[in-house]
Enzyme design. Structure first.
Site, PDB file in Angstrom:
ATOM      1  N   GLU A 158      37.605  46.528  44.569  1.00  0.00           N
ATOM      2  CA  GLU A 158      38.589  46.357  43.494  1.00  0.00           C
ATOM      3  C   GLU A 158      39.776  45.459  43.809  1.00  0.00           C
ATOM      4  O   GLU A 158      40.936  45.903  43.778  1.00  0.00           O
ATOM      5  CB  GLU A 158      39.113  47.731  43.046  1.00  0.00           C
ATOM      6  N   GLU A 367      31.120  53.057  40.948  1.00  0.00           N
ATOM      7  CA  GLU A 367      31.958  54.228  40.674  1.00  0.00           C
ATOM      8  C   GLU A 367      31.904  54.507  39.186  1.00  0.00           C
ATOM      9  O   GLU A 367      31.961  53.578  38.374  1.00  0.00           O
ATOM     10  CB  GLU A 367      33.445  53.989  41.020  1.00  0.00           C
TER      11      GLU A 367
HETATM   12  C1  NOJ Z   1      38.847  53.194  41.904  1.00  0.00           C
HETATM   13  C2  NOJ Z   1      39.072  53.182  43.353  1.00  0.00           C
HETATM   14  O1  NOJ Z   1      38.115  52.426  44.021  1.00  0.00           O
HETATM   15  C3  NOJ Z   1      39.210  54.557  43.961  1.00  0.00           C
HETATM   16  O2  NOJ Z   1      39.764  54.402  45.224  1.00  0.00           O
HETATM   17  C4  NOJ Z   1      40.000  55.428  43.037  1.00  0.00           C
HETATM   18  O3  NOJ Z   1      40.360  56.652  43.603  1.00  0.00           O
HETATM   19  C5  NOJ Z   1      39.197  55.600  41.776  1.00  0.00           C
HETATM   20  N1  NOJ Z   1      39.059  54.331  41.138  1.00  0.00           N
HETATM   21  C6  NOJ Z   1      39.768  56.575  40.768  1.00  0.00           C
HETATM   22  O4  NOJ Z   1      40.922  56.106  40.207  1.00  0.00           O
END
Ligand code: NOJ
Length: 466
Positions: A158, A367
């Site tokens: 990200e 994710e």
């Molecule tokens: C994206 C991130 O990669 C992760 O580290 C984070 O905790 C989650 N989203 C949830 O917000």
């Protein structure tokens, strides 16, 4: 149709789950430093995965999963700016990887999930181009040590999220609110990613390398030309500077042209741009939580309000980028979590098709999940909302696969409860509950069993068109 070798798993990230922050010669990360200084809730212990990884990985296996997405901690592996290797850190990850293989779990490994060593942050972090070379060195160390046990590699998790939060919005370390710095950091991260891709390709090790993006497909409030222009600005801001750059080797030229009117972009050197162009990724990892609904800019200064306080801040989120676009946060037809995340599975279905059409690369959902307050002292958390969230999103992914998108895997965020950055541990995403107050006891939630039944075919996803 999903491929036969489809990966079904859960995900985590080193800082969010490992704990053991100063054990076995791990050095401080920028997050340790910042959270300690500010006296905020931190990941010193988190899920203590450092000591519980075997239990956690075994539960994945018992939960029918065949893959685990996690990250390596740079501060555990490289001791200092000279690039010296911490053998104890290497040994730890060998144990984790061996454990994955013992249980038939495919490791899907991210090199950088935001835990920059503090010794690099002190030199300017991602504003300092030397950090790109240091990342390349760290990546090579990982490839050389772990190539026999890892074939799915990710350079960065990200970039949009950690760069914009750290340099533009200011709610993550290093807490700047500065557009020029944001442009520099963004460029350096994408350049470092290309160096990581190049190092992997040059190594000749088997496997593939990709990048993970916080994907948020952009929708407009209507079909007017003004809205479509606002959508392009928003798409450049949210998605294109990562996906175009990583997948096509090109930073969107209209974005550069726009930025060059008010900011210096002369630090982008032709030889670096050539490296970016020549070292594109093999696959895209998309983290999907929500879409971004936009309307044309009306008035006011650039504003970013992020709800990091859950129910107390519900409804406070706001994004205005002056002269570009405004985000519409409240669609009366949608539901939102306590942290203002819209629940919108259709965005995944449509977004996957868009990404497929634009880049044609294999895609993993790296994710997907929902953050909630949960009482984990009960025997089992009855998280029916998570089951329905996952069912709807897996349905969306299957619809996209049926339409021709090359879907390779799906990872629930998160495999187990962990520390959620500025939102702390009370924002829970896990399939497995961790009672942070009581000996870090692990208890599968209802969703864990549902996921297992879905993977093993005992439960069929109720297919519907969105
Ligand atoms: C994206 C991130 O990669 C992760 O580290 C984070 O905790 C989650 N989203 C949830 O917000």
């Amino acid at each position: 149709m999903l491929t036969e070798k489809f990966l079904w798993g859960g995900a985590s990230a080193s800082y969010q789950c490992e704990g053991a922050w100063d054990l076995d010669d791990r050095v401080e990360s920028m997050w340790d430093h910042y959270l300690h200084e500010e006296q905020l809730e931190n990941g010193d212990v988190a899920s203590d995965h450092y000591h519980h990884f075997e239990e956690d990985i075994k539960m994945m296996k018992e939960g029918g999963q065949n893959a685990y997405r996690f990250s390596l901690a740079w501060p555990r592996i490289i001791k200092n700016k000279a690039g010296e290797i911490n053998e104890k850190g290497i040994a730890f990850y060998h144990k984790v990887l061996d454990c994955c293989h013992k249980y038939g779990i495919e490791p899907f490994v991210t090199l950088y999930h935001w835990d920059l060593p503090q010794y690099w942050e002190e030199t300017g972090g991602w504003l300092n181009q030397e950090v790109c070379d240091a990342f390349e060195h760290y990546a090579k160390v990982c490839y050389d040590h772990f190539h026999e046990k890892i074939t799915h590699w990710v350079t960065f998790n990200e970039p949009k999220w950690f760069v914009c939060s750290g340099y533009l919005i200011g709610n993550y370390p290093p807490c700047f609110r500065d557009t020029q710095k944001t442009i520099i950091a963004a460029y350096h991260v994408m350049y470092a990613s290309a160096l990581g891709v190049r190092a992997f390709k040059e190594s000749g090790y088997p496997g593939t390398v990709g990048i993970v993006h916080s994907f948020t497909p952009v929708n407009g409030v209507d079909d007017t030309i003004e809205t479509r222009i606002a959508m392009r600005y928003a798409d450049n801001y949210c998605n294109n500077w990562i996906l175009d750059t990583a997948a096509k080797g090109e930073i969107p030229i209209d974005l550069l042209s726009e930025l060059s009117k008010n900011y210096d972009i002369s630090f982008m050197k032709p030889e670096q741009l050539a490296i970016i162009r020549e070292n594109t990724v093999d696959f895209l990892g998309l983290n999907y939580y929500s879409r971004t609904l936009v309307k044309p800019y009306t008035e006011g200064e650039t504003t970013f309000v992020v709800n990091n306080s859950g129910k107390e801040g519900k409804g406070s989120s706001k994004v205005i980028v002056k002269h570009w676009f405004e985000q519409v946060m409240h669609d009366p037809n949608s539901t939102y979590t306590e942290w203002d995340t819209e629940i919108y599975p259709k965005g995944l279905q449509e977004g996957l098709k868009e990404v497929h059409e634009k880049y044609g690369l294999p895609i993993y959902i790296t994710e997907n999940g929902i953050g909630m307050y949960e009482d984990v002292t009960v025997e089992q958390v009855q998280d029916d909302y998570r089951i329905s969230f996952m069912e709807d999103h897996i349905n969306a992914m299957m619809n996209a696969a049926d339409a021709g998108v090359k879907m390779m895997g799906y990872f629930a965020w998160s495999a187990f409860d962990l520390y959620s950055w500025k939102n702390g541990c009370e924002k829970r995403y896990g399939l497995v509950a961790i009672d942070f107050e009581h000996d870090l006891i692990r208890k599968p939630k209802k969703s864990y069993g549902w996921y297992k039944d879905m993977i093993t075919g005992n439960i069929k996803i109720q297919r519907k068109d969105l």
